[in-house]
Design a protein around this motif. Structure first.
Motif, PDB file in Angstrom:
ATOM      1  N   GLN A  19      -4.041  73.027  39.755  1.00  0.00           N
ATOM      2  CA  GLN A  19      -2.804  72.369  40.178  1.00  0.00           C
ATOM      3  C   GLN A  19      -2.394  71.333  39.129  1.00  0.00           C
ATOM      4  OE1 GLN A  19      -4.858  71.431  43.860  1.00  0.00           O
ATOM      5  NE2 GLN A  19      -3.349  72.568  45.066  1.00  0.00           N
ATOM      6  N   TRP A  20      -2.158  70.089  39.551  1.00  0.00           N
ATOM      7  CA  TRP A  20      -1.763  69.018  38.619  1.00  0.00           C
ATOM      8  C   TRP A  20      -2.919  68.062  38.333  1.00  0.00           C
ATOM      9  CZ3 TRP A  20       2.893  69.659  41.918  1.00  0.00           C
ATOM     10  CH2 TRP A  20       4.001  70.135  41.194  1.00  0.00           C
ATOM     11  N   GLY A  21      -4.134  68.521  38.502  1.00  0.00           N
ATOM     12  CA  GLY A  21      -5.280  67.654  38.256  1.00  0.00           C
ATOM     13  C   GLY A  21      -5.767  66.978  39.520  1.00  0.00           C
ATOM     14  N   ASP A  22      -6.907  66.280  39.399  1.00  0.00           N
ATOM     15  CA  ASP A  22      -7.498  65.532  40.519  1.00  0.00           C
ATOM     16  C   ASP A  22      -7.908  66.452  41.665  1.00  0.00           C
ATOM     17  OD1 ASP A  22      -6.773  63.045  39.180  1.00  0.00           O
ATOM     18  OD2 ASP A  22      -4.729  63.469  39.833  1.00  0.00           O
ATOM     19  N   THR A 144       2.883  58.790  31.303  1.00  0.00           N
ATOM     20  CA  THR A 144       1.609  59.038  30.632  1.00  0.00           C
ATOM     21  C   THR A 144       0.595  57.960  31.020  1.00  0.00           C
ATOM     22  OG1 THR A 144       1.823  57.686  28.622  1.00  0.00           O
ATOM     23  CG2 THR A 144       2.966  59.802  28.641  1.00  0.00           C
ATOM     24  N   THR A 145      -0.669  58.240  30.744  1.00  0.00           N
ATOM     25  CA  THR A 145      -1.736  57.273  31.025  1.00  0.00           C
ATOM     26  C   THR A 145      -1.807  56.173  29.979  1.00  0.00           C
ATOM     27  OG1 THR A 145      -3.320  58.633  29.817  1.00  0.00           O
ATOM     28  CG2 THR A 145      -3.132  59.012  32.202  1.00  0.00           C
ATOM     29  N   LYS A 146      -1.024  56.302  28.911  1.00  0.00           N
ATOM     30  CA  LYS A 146      -1.020  55.345  27.795  1.00  0.00           C
ATOM     31  C   LYS A 146      -2.400  55.230  27.130  1.00  0.00           C
ATOM     32  CE  LYS A 146       2.809  52.595  29.668  1.00  0.00           C
ATOM     33  NZ  LYS A 146       2.969  53.299  30.945  1.00  0.00           N
ATOM     34  N   LYS A 147      -3.139  56.328  27.141  1.00  0.00           N
ATOM     35  CA  LYS A 147      -4.454  56.377  26.495  1.00  0.00           C
ATOM     36  C   LYS A 147      -4.373  56.856  25.051  1.00  0.00           C
ATOM     37  CE  LYS A 147      -6.906  55.136  30.116  1.00  0.00           C
ATOM     38  NZ  LYS A 147      -7.702  53.898  30.133  1.00  0.00           N
ATOM     39  N   GLY A 148      -3.166  57.082  24.558  1.00  0.00           N
ATOM     40  CA  GLY A 148      -3.012  57.481  23.157  1.00  0.00           C
ATOM     41  C   GLY A 148      -3.221  58.962  22.902  1.00  0.00           C
ATOM     42  N   MET A 240      -1.092  72.981  35.497  1.00  0.00           N
ATOM     43  CA  MET A 240       0.298  72.563  35.655  1.00  0.00           C
ATOM     44  C   MET A 240       0.635  71.360  34.770  1.00  0.00           C
ATOM     45  SD  MET A 240       1.182  75.011  37.405  1.00  0.00           S
ATOM     46  CE  MET A 240       2.895  74.562  37.259  1.00  0.00           C
ATOM     47  N   LEU A 241      -0.379  70.855  34.054  1.00  0.00           N
ATOM     48  CA  LEU A 241      -0.166  69.830  33.030  1.00  0.00           C
ATOM     49  C   LEU A 241      -0.322  70.418  31.627  1.00  0.00           C
ATOM     50  CD1 LEU A 241      -2.127  66.861  34.659  1.00  0.00           C
ATOM     51  CD2 LEU A 241       0.357  67.175  34.569  1.00  0.00           C
ATOM     52  N   ASP A 242      -0.520  71.728  31.534  1.00  0.00           N
ATOM     53  CA  ASP A 242      -0.657  72.399  30.245  1.00  0.00           C
ATOM     54  C   ASP A 242       0.649  72.268  29.463  1.00  0.00           C
ATOM     55  OD1 ASP A 242      -2.434  74.890  28.922  1.00  0.00           O
ATOM     56  OD2 ASP A 242      -0.284  75.015  28.514  1.00  0.00           O
ATOM     57  N   PHE A 250       6.812  66.966  31.661  1.00  0.00           N
ATOM     58  CA  PHE A 250       5.922  66.096  32.438  1.00  0.00           C
ATOM     59  C   PHE A 250       4.512  66.691  32.452  1.00  0.00           C
ATOM     60  CE2 PHE A 250      10.270  65.905  34.098  1.00  0.00           C
ATOM     61  CZ  PHE A 250      10.563  64.573  33.815  1.00  0.00           C
ATOM     62  N   VAL A 251       3.923  66.734  31.278  1.00  0.00           N
ATOM     63  CA  VAL A 251       2.644  67.408  31.068  1.00  0.00           C
ATOM     64  C   VAL A 251       1.774  66.556  30.148  1.00  0.00           C
ATOM     65  CG1 VAL A 251       3.554  69.742  31.414  1.00  0.00           C
ATOM     66  CG2 VAL A 251       3.638  68.721  29.129  1.00  0.00           C
ATOM     67  N   THR A 252       0.554  67.016  29.915  1.00  0.00           N
ATOM     68  CA  THR A 252      -0.291  66.381  28.915  1.00  0.00           C
ATOM     69  C   THR A 252      -0.028  67.040  27.560  1.00  0.00           C
ATOM     70  OG1 THR A 252      -2.547  65.609  28.493  1.00  0.00           O
ATOM     71  CG2 THR A 252      -2.309  67.886  29.280  1.00  0.00           C
TER      72      THR A 252
END
Length: 438
Positions: A19-22, A144-148, A240-242, A250-252
């Motif tokens: 799904q979208w993670g988690d 985004t998570t702002k993790k770079g 779904m974040l691919d 709206f993905v990674t």
């Protein structure tokens, strides 16, 4: 023997978010890792979050493969992963304090993995601010998570990035490349402040700590398979974040689908065996983006509260909604699941009726595909199936036949709509809270 007469190859087992993670991938990885020799990460960075509960101790993993909780398992961070070394060592220290003391012998890091620097994280936040300031032009934050992670993959794609092997090689070369990378980012964001000398001194220290952990992961994992060792690949994020098959933009920034296993570990396709997808019994999403089955009502609030739906990495509240079978069919089409693991069925225990999204409708017509355009996805109507709830606790159930009849029907309806068998059902946080079906 294979058809060409050569010896049969051992294959890797893959666990992916459907799904979208988690979705609770950590629980399934933990279950399978007990029988594995290697557990590998192939993509993403510390923007992922997996939780594993062992003997009442809760371990949170962001960059480390969660299979590392097993003392016999070698944990491999593959070439497709991007690594922020300060936070990786911080994560190691936190889990070591909880009793994870065997990591020094078990952790292997690819020499080809790219490095996330503090400036990548700063740039990530600056990009988000830019998007937020341009809402009048129809643009908005991606959440985004702002993790770079995105800026690091961008550096990788434009061939300006730095890898683990660069840090451990001729340090003068690393210094030159790092200065060039800083200059490039400062041209994009003149206000960006980087203490170059302090960072270089810090990374010289990291190099010494990192060196004993680094391997050529391609030959290491390939050699393990050739020796008959059992290999598990732990996907981060979810399909779904691919970046290709998810709800773009709206993905990674990586391929979280089965294809990322090949590129992120250097494994040929024929080395991939079973691919298991992990899905919650409902759907959640962190951040912005279209969410067709989202419930902005008391049902969404109940799922959020009962499911303790807060991000492991960011702490952000997760949006909640009914199970989306149209989404899962798309997810299966991309990954070809051998079976599904359905987690958190117990969260639905108190509902008098439960729903699952069966199909999408656009302009009154049923869609036979998942919309590529996020704006179009945001306008679809969902055709639901409504089932009676079971209104009793499933938390202590350990056999499918012992589930309430309506809970069994829910799982069988899911299988029918998605076209994939369910192999495991999660009914709680602990290792033991799982039902095996196959």
């Amino acid at each position: 023997m294979e058809a060409n007469g050569s010896p049969a190859r051992n294959t890797a087992t893959v666990v992916l978010g459907a799904q979208w993670g988690d979705e609770g991938k950590g629980k399934i990885v933990d279950l399978l890792a007990s029988e594995m020799d290697l557990v590998c990460r192939c993509q993403g960075g510390n923007n992922a979050g997996h939780t594993v509960v062992v003997d009442g101790v809760e371990y949170d993993f962001h960059i480390l493969p969660s299979g590392i909780v097993h003392p016999h398992c070698v944990a491999v961070i593959g070439n497709g992963v991007v690594i922020h070394l300060p936070q990786m060592f911080e994560e190691i220290a936190k889990n070591e304090a909880k009793g994870l003391t065997h990591w020094r012998d078990n952790l292997k890091i690819s020499s080809r993995a790219h490095l996330v620097f503090d400036m990548h994280q700063e740039v990530d936040g600056l990009h988000e601010k830019e998007r937020e300031s341009e809402t009048s032009c129809g643009k908005k934050s991606l959440g985004t998570t702002k993790k770079g992670i995105g800026p690091t993959y961008s550096s990788k794609a434009t061939r300006n990035g730095l890898r683990v092997c660069d840090l451990l090689g001729d340090f003068s070369y690393f210094v030159e490349r790092y200065r060039s990378l800083v200059a490039l980012h400062k041209r994009m964001f003149p206000a960006l402040e980087v203490d170059v000398e302090a960072e270089l001194a810090r990374y010289a220290e990291f190099a010494a700590r990192l060196r004993p952990l680094v391997v050529d992961s391609v030959s290491y994992v390939s050699g393990a398979l050739a020796e008959g060792k059992r290999v598990l690949v732990e996907g981060a994020n979810a399909v779904m974040l691919d970046i290709d098959f998810g709800t773009y933009p709206f993905v990674t920034s990586s391929n979280c689908s089965a294809g990322g296993v090949c590129t992120g570990l250097g494994l040929p396709p024929r080395s991939i065996g079973h691919v298991y997808g992990v899905a919650k019994a409902y759907t959640t999403r962190v951040g912005v983006g279209p969410f067709p089955t989202e419930q902005l009502n008391e049902i969404g609030e109940l799922l959020q509260e009962r499911g303790a739906e807060f991000g492991v990495t960011t702490g952000r509240k997760r949006r909640c909604g009914w199970l989306d079978c149209a989404q899962l069919r798309h997810s299966n089409m991309v990954n070809g699941y051998s079976a599904l693991a359905v987690t958190k069925l117990d969260i639905l225990d108190s509902l008098a009726e439960v729903k699952m999204g069966a199909h999408y409708l656009l302009d009154g017509r049923r869609l036979d595909h998942y919309p590529a355009n996020s704006a179009e996805l945001a306008t679809v109507e969902v055709e639901y199936i409504t089932l009676a709830g079971w209104c009793t606790s499933t938390e202590h159930v350990r056999a499918f036949a012992d589930l309430p009849d309506n809970a069994q029907l829910y799982i069988r309806t899911l299988e029918r709509l998605v076209g994939v068998p369910v192999k495991w059902i999660g009914v709680g946080k602990c290792r033991e809270s799982i039902i095996g079906l196959m």
